[in-house]
Write an enzyme that holds these catalytic residues in place. Structure first.
Site: not given
Ligand code: NAD
Length: 265
Positions: A21, A65-66, A156, A163, A194, A196
């Site tokens: 993450s 849970d947000v 996306y 976003k 990751t 997600a």
């Molecule tokens: P990840 O899957 O590790 O993290 C996503 C997190 O969101 C998880 O911990 C999940 O439990 C949490 N989540 C989802 N729904 C939720 C809810 N209702 N309540 C509380 N928590 C909730 O993936 P990541 O890639 O580390 O994502 C983290 C952030 O980074 C996200 O906003 C994602 O859009 C952003 N991001 C990711 C990338 C990428 O390529 N991985 C690029 C740019 C931005």
């Protein structure tokens, strides 16, 4: 030598699901710099892994849970009780139903729009409302975004629209909280593998294209997001930056024409 010293500082990290993450990549330099961290996690499925990851830290783990106001209220009540005040929040979470990545954007349902917006954009507002109440000395709030909030990235879809709302929310929140010394920023990260990310159809192609076409001709490492986050979260380095979306994407966002390998401009 410029030492980053966060001892005596306390922060909340939201969104660690596992060691891949981005929230975890951000938490590590914070903890190594001496900050005391609390972690919020989405559900009990995540707890055992999070306990293992944070075993070496004096961390408080709180389920939240947000989408649930009661969870958010309880989270910040616990933080107020345990720490009195906090100095920063990392908001590193998002969700959109899988179908929104698989079907054309034009087909998105009202319910899926609402869900993606609620989890991925409104949650930053809900968190900031509550965090500001326990940041009497000012502070820093950081969220994570992606270029698809500004430009079309195939598949996306709905998450791109969420976003865009997230980045606009960063600006309005920064405006509201600026007089209180609370800064609000976003990091727009390039693709990182990751959980997600894996739910996005065609992520592998996005990843390959970003690595091939970025100015630095490579993908980013999660630790590079962690480094920039540290700068924005710590007053020593980031005190003058708010309302910003900064890119950690090896320069991909500034390219205006993608050219075949070997082509010289
Ligand atoms: P990840 O899957 O590790 O993290 C996503 C997190 O969101 C998880 O911990 C999940 O439990 C949490 N989540 C989802 N729904 C939720 C809810 N209702 N309540 C509380 N928590 C909730 O993936 P990541 O890639 O580390 O994502 C983290 C952030 O980074 C996200 O906003 C994602 O859009 C952003 N991001 C990711 C990338 C990428 O390529 N991985 C690029 C740019 C931005």
């Amino acid at each position: 030598m410029y030492n980053i010293d966060l001892s005596g500082k306390t922060g909340l990290v939201m969104g660690v699901a596992n060691a891949r993450s981005l929230a975890w990549a951000i938490a590590q330099p914070l903890a190594l710099s001496g900050a005391r961290l609390a972690y919020s996690y989405q559900g009990e499925r995540i707890l055992p892994g999070l306990q293992e990851l944070t075993a070496g830290q004096d961390a408080t783990l709180i389920e939240c849970d947000v989408t649930k106001d009661d969870d958010l209220d309880a989270l910040f009540a616990t933080l107020a009780e345990d720490y009195g005040k906090i100095d920063f929040v990392v908001h590193a979470l998002a969700f959109a139903p899988r179908v929104t990545f698989e079907r054309p954007f034009i087909e998105v349902s009202r319910e899926d729009w609402r869900t993606a917006m609620d989890v991925s954009a409104y949650s930053l507002v809900a968190v900031s409302q509550r965090a500001a109440g326990i940041m009497p000395d000012g502070g820093s709030i950081l969220t994570l975004s992606y270029l698809a909030g500004e430009r079309v990235v195939p598949n996306y879809n709905m998450m791109g629209v969420a976003k865009a709302a997230l980045e606009a929310s960063v600006r309005y929140l920064a405006y509201n909280l600026g007089p209180s010394g609370i800064r609000v920023n976003a990091l727009s990260a390039g693709p990182v593998r990751t959980v997600a990310a894996r739910s996005i159809s065609g992520f592998g192609d996005m990843f390959t294209e970003a690595g091939r076409s970025s100015m630095m001709k490579r993908n980013i490492e999660a630790s590079e997001v962690g480094g920039m986050a540290l700068a924005l979260l710590c007053e020593q380095l980031g005190s003058g930056v708010t309302g910003a979306t900064l890119y950690v994407d090896a320069g991909f966002h500034s390219i205006g024409m993608f050219v075949p390998d070997g082509y010289e401009l």
